[in-house]
Design a protein around this motif. Structure first.
Motif, PDB file in Angstrom:
ATOM      1  N   ALA A 279       9.509 -21.955 -15.716  1.00  0.00           N
ATOM      2  CA  ALA A 279       8.402 -22.499 -14.925  1.00  0.00           C
ATOM      3  C   ALA A 279       7.290 -23.023 -15.820  1.00  0.00           C
ATOM      4  O   ALA A 279       6.573 -23.944 -15.451  1.00  0.00           O
ATOM      5  CB  ALA A 279       7.849 -21.436 -13.983  1.00  0.00           C
ATOM      6  N   ASP A 280       7.170 -22.435 -17.023  1.00  0.00           N
ATOM      7  CA  ASP A 280       6.056 -22.820 -17.891  1.00  0.00           C
ATOM      8  C   ASP A 280       6.403 -22.600 -19.358  1.00  0.00           C
ATOM      9  O   ASP A 280       7.446 -22.029 -19.692  1.00  0.00           O
ATOM     10  CB  ASP A 280       4.785 -22.050 -17.518  1.00  0.00           C
ATOM     11  CG  ASP A 280       4.980 -20.539 -17.532  1.00  0.00           C
ATOM     12  OD1 ASP A 280       5.783 -20.018 -18.336  1.00  0.00           O
ATOM     13  OD2 ASP A 280       4.319 -19.860 -16.726  1.00  0.00           O
TER      14      ASP A 280
ATOM     15  N   GLU B 102      14.866 -11.208 -18.862  1.00  0.00           N
ATOM     16  CA  GLU B 102      13.770 -12.112 -19.206  1.00  0.00           C
ATOM     17  C   GLU B 102      13.074 -12.614 -17.945  1.00  0.00           C
ATOM     18  O   GLU B 102      13.620 -13.448 -17.217  1.00  0.00           O
ATOM     19  CB  GLU B 102      14.283 -13.300 -20.030  1.00  0.00           C
ATOM     20  CG  GLU B 102      14.818 -12.914 -21.370  1.00  0.00           C
ATOM     21  CD  GLU B 102      15.280 -14.112 -22.170  1.00  0.00           C
ATOM     22  OE1 GLU B 102      15.528 -13.928 -23.373  1.00  0.00           O
ATOM     23  OE2 GLU B 102      15.415 -15.231 -21.623  1.00  0.00           O
ATOM     24  N   GLN B 103      11.886 -12.138 -17.703  1.00  0.00           N
ATOM     25  CA  GLN B 103      11.162 -12.506 -16.486  1.00  0.00           C
ATOM     26  C   GLN B 103      10.804 -13.984 -16.443  1.00  0.00           C
ATOM     27  O   GLN B 103      10.757 -14.580 -15.375  1.00  0.00           O
ATOM     28  CB  GLN B 103       9.910 -11.652 -16.349  1.00  0.00           C
ATOM     29  CG  GLN B 103      10.226 -10.204 -16.080  1.00  0.00           C
ATOM     30  CD  GLN B 103       8.973  -9.373 -15.865  1.00  0.00           C
ATOM     31  OE1 GLN B 103       7.862  -9.880 -15.844  1.00  0.00           O
ATOM     32  NE2 GLN B 103       9.166  -8.081 -15.712  1.00  0.00           N
ATOM     33  N   GLY B 104      10.541 -14.603 -17.578  1.00  0.00           N
ATOM     34  CA  GLY B 104      10.143 -16.005 -17.616  1.00  0.00           C
ATOM     35  C   GLY B 104      11.292 -16.987 -17.577  1.00  0.00           C
ATOM     36  O   GLY B 104      11.078 -18.186 -17.453  1.00  0.00           O
ATOM     37  N   THR B 105      12.529 -16.481 -17.681  1.00  0.00           N
ATOM     38  CA  THR B 105      13.709 -17.343 -17.621  1.00  0.00           C
ATOM     39  C   THR B 105      14.167 -17.414 -16.169  1.00  0.00           C
ATOM     40  O   THR B 105      14.582 -16.408 -15.605  1.00  0.00           O
ATOM     41  CB  THR B 105      14.837 -16.808 -18.518  1.00  0.00           C
ATOM     42  OG1 THR B 105      14.351 -16.729 -19.862  1.00  0.00           O
ATOM     43  CG2 THR B 105      16.066 -17.704 -18.479  1.00  0.00           C
ATOM     44  N   ILE B 106      14.091 -18.603 -15.580  1.00  0.00           N
ATOM     45  CA  ILE B 106      14.457 -18.757 -14.167  1.00  0.00           C
ATOM     46  C   ILE B 106      15.970 -18.834 -14.006  1.00  0.00           C
ATOM     47  O   ILE B 106      16.553 -18.123 -13.201  1.00  0.00           O
ATOM     48  CB  ILE B 106      13.766 -19.993 -13.566  1.00  0.00           C
ATOM     49  CG1 ILE B 106      12.254 -19.756 -13.569  1.00  0.00           C
ATOM     50  CG2 ILE B 106      14.279 -20.261 -12.157  1.00  0.00           C
ATOM     51  CD1 ILE B 106      11.432 -20.944 -13.146  1.00  0.00           C
TER      52      ILE B 106
ATOM     53  N   ARG C 240       9.237 -20.231 -21.712  1.00  0.00           N
ATOM     54  CA  ARG C 240      10.152 -20.860 -22.659  1.00  0.00           C
ATOM     55  C   ARG C 240       9.957 -20.290 -24.059  1.00  0.00           C
ATOM     56  O   ARG C 240      10.928 -19.982 -24.757  1.00  0.00           O
ATOM     57  CB  ARG C 240       9.969 -22.374 -22.651  1.00  0.00           C
ATOM     58  CG  ARG C 240      10.907 -23.076 -23.611  1.00  0.00           C
ATOM     59  CD  ARG C 240      11.078 -24.531 -23.337  1.00  0.00           C
ATOM     60  NE  ARG C 240       9.880 -25.320 -23.548  1.00  0.00           N
ATOM     61  CZ  ARG C 240       9.854 -26.645 -23.398  1.00  0.00           C
ATOM     62  NH1 ARG C 240      10.938 -27.313 -23.027  1.00  0.00           N
ATOM     63  NH2 ARG C 240       8.733 -27.320 -23.600  1.00  0.00           N
ATOM     64  N   GLU C 241       8.709 -20.149 -24.482  1.00  0.00           N
ATOM     65  CA  GLU C 241       8.443 -19.599 -25.821  1.00  0.00           C
ATOM     66  C   GLU C 241       8.891 -18.145 -25.934  1.00  0.00           C
ATOM     67  O   GLU C 241       9.400 -17.731 -26.980  1.00  0.00           O
ATOM     68  CB  GLU C 241       6.974 -19.769 -26.184  1.00  0.00           C
ATOM     69  CG  GLU C 241       6.595 -21.187 -26.544  1.00  0.00           C
ATOM     70  CD  GLU C 241       7.439 -21.783 -27.664  1.00  0.00           C
ATOM     71  OE1 GLU C 241       7.660 -21.115 -28.702  1.00  0.00           O
ATOM     72  OE2 GLU C 241       7.898 -22.932 -27.509  1.00  0.00           O
ATOM     73  N   ALA C 242       8.716 -17.387 -24.852  1.00  0.00           N
ATOM     74  CA  ALA C 242       9.185 -15.993 -24.864  1.00  0.00           C
ATOM     75  C   ALA C 242      10.696 -15.950 -25.054  1.00  0.00           C
ATOM     76  O   ALA C 242      11.217 -15.105 -25.782  1.00  0.00           O
ATOM     77  CB  ALA C 242       8.777 -15.289 -23.569  1.00  0.00           C
ATOM     78  N   HIS C 243      11.394 -16.880 -24.438  1.00  0.00           N
ATOM     79  CA  HIS C 243      12.848 -16.940 -24.587  1.00  0.00           C
ATOM     80  C   HIS C 243      13.235 -17.340 -26.019  1.00  0.00           C
ATOM     81  O   HIS C 243      14.136 -16.754 -26.612  1.00  0.00           O
ATOM     82  CB  HIS C 243      13.436 -17.930 -23.592  1.00  0.00           C
ATOM     83  CG  HIS C 243      14.916 -18.063 -23.685  1.00  0.00           C
ATOM     84  ND1 HIS C 243      15.771 -17.093 -23.233  1.00  0.00           N
ATOM     85  CD2 HIS C 243      15.690 -19.054 -24.193  1.00  0.00           C
ATOM     86  CE1 HIS C 243      17.025 -17.481 -23.468  1.00  0.00           C
ATOM     87  NE2 HIS C 243      16.990 -18.672 -24.043  1.00  0.00           N
ATOM     88  N   LEU C 244      12.531 -18.336 -26.560  1.00  0.00           N
ATOM     89  CA  LEU C 244      12.845 -18.819 -27.909  1.00  0.00           C
ATOM     90  C   LEU C 244      12.589 -17.775 -28.990  1.00  0.00           C
ATOM     91  O   LEU C 244      13.146 -17.873 -30.079  1.00  0.00           O
ATOM     92  CB  LEU C 244      12.044 -20.085 -28.208  1.00  0.00           C
ATOM     93  CG  LEU C 244      12.532 -21.343 -27.516  1.00  0.00           C
ATOM     94  CD1 LEU C 244      11.543 -22.481 -27.697  1.00  0.00           C
ATOM     95  CD2 LEU C 244      13.906 -21.754 -28.032  1.00  0.00           C
TER      96      LEU C 244
END
Length: 107
Positions: A57-58, A34-38, A62-66
């Protein structure tokens, strides 16, 4: 830098504690993609209680993870492994100590 987070808590059904621990450990492979999960942490709180803490970061990350594979797997296994549906909370990070120095938000 992480500004947003998720805290999810689950409670294993009696006798399913090891299965939950194994399931959460296996989810690390998905989190790595997951690129958006830091950051992503799976933790045992004690007894039958477990948690997942992730940072982003944004809101897009978070929504992509959810809506991603970990969330699908978590809710897909809920009836089999957990006493009740996972409790998911969206958090805003106010301050953090991270490599490279501390950062305060909204100060």
């Amino acid at each position: 830098m992480s500004k947003l987070a998720i805290w999810a808590e689950v409670e294993a059904k009696p006798g399913k504690e090891q299965a939950v621990a194994d399931f959460l450990k296996s989810a690390q492979q998905l989190a790595e993609k997951e690129q958006g999960t830091i950051t992503w942490y799976a933790v045992k709180l004690g007894g039958a209680k477990f948690g997942i803490f992730d940072t982003f970061a944004d809101e897009k990350g978070r929504e992509a993870h959810l809506t991603g594979e970990i969330a699908k797997a978590l809710f897909g296994k809920a009836q089999e492994l957990f006493v009740k549906e996972p409790q998911v909370h969206k958090l805003e990070i106010l301050a953090a100590k991270v490599p490279g120095g501390a950062k305060a938000y909204g100060a």
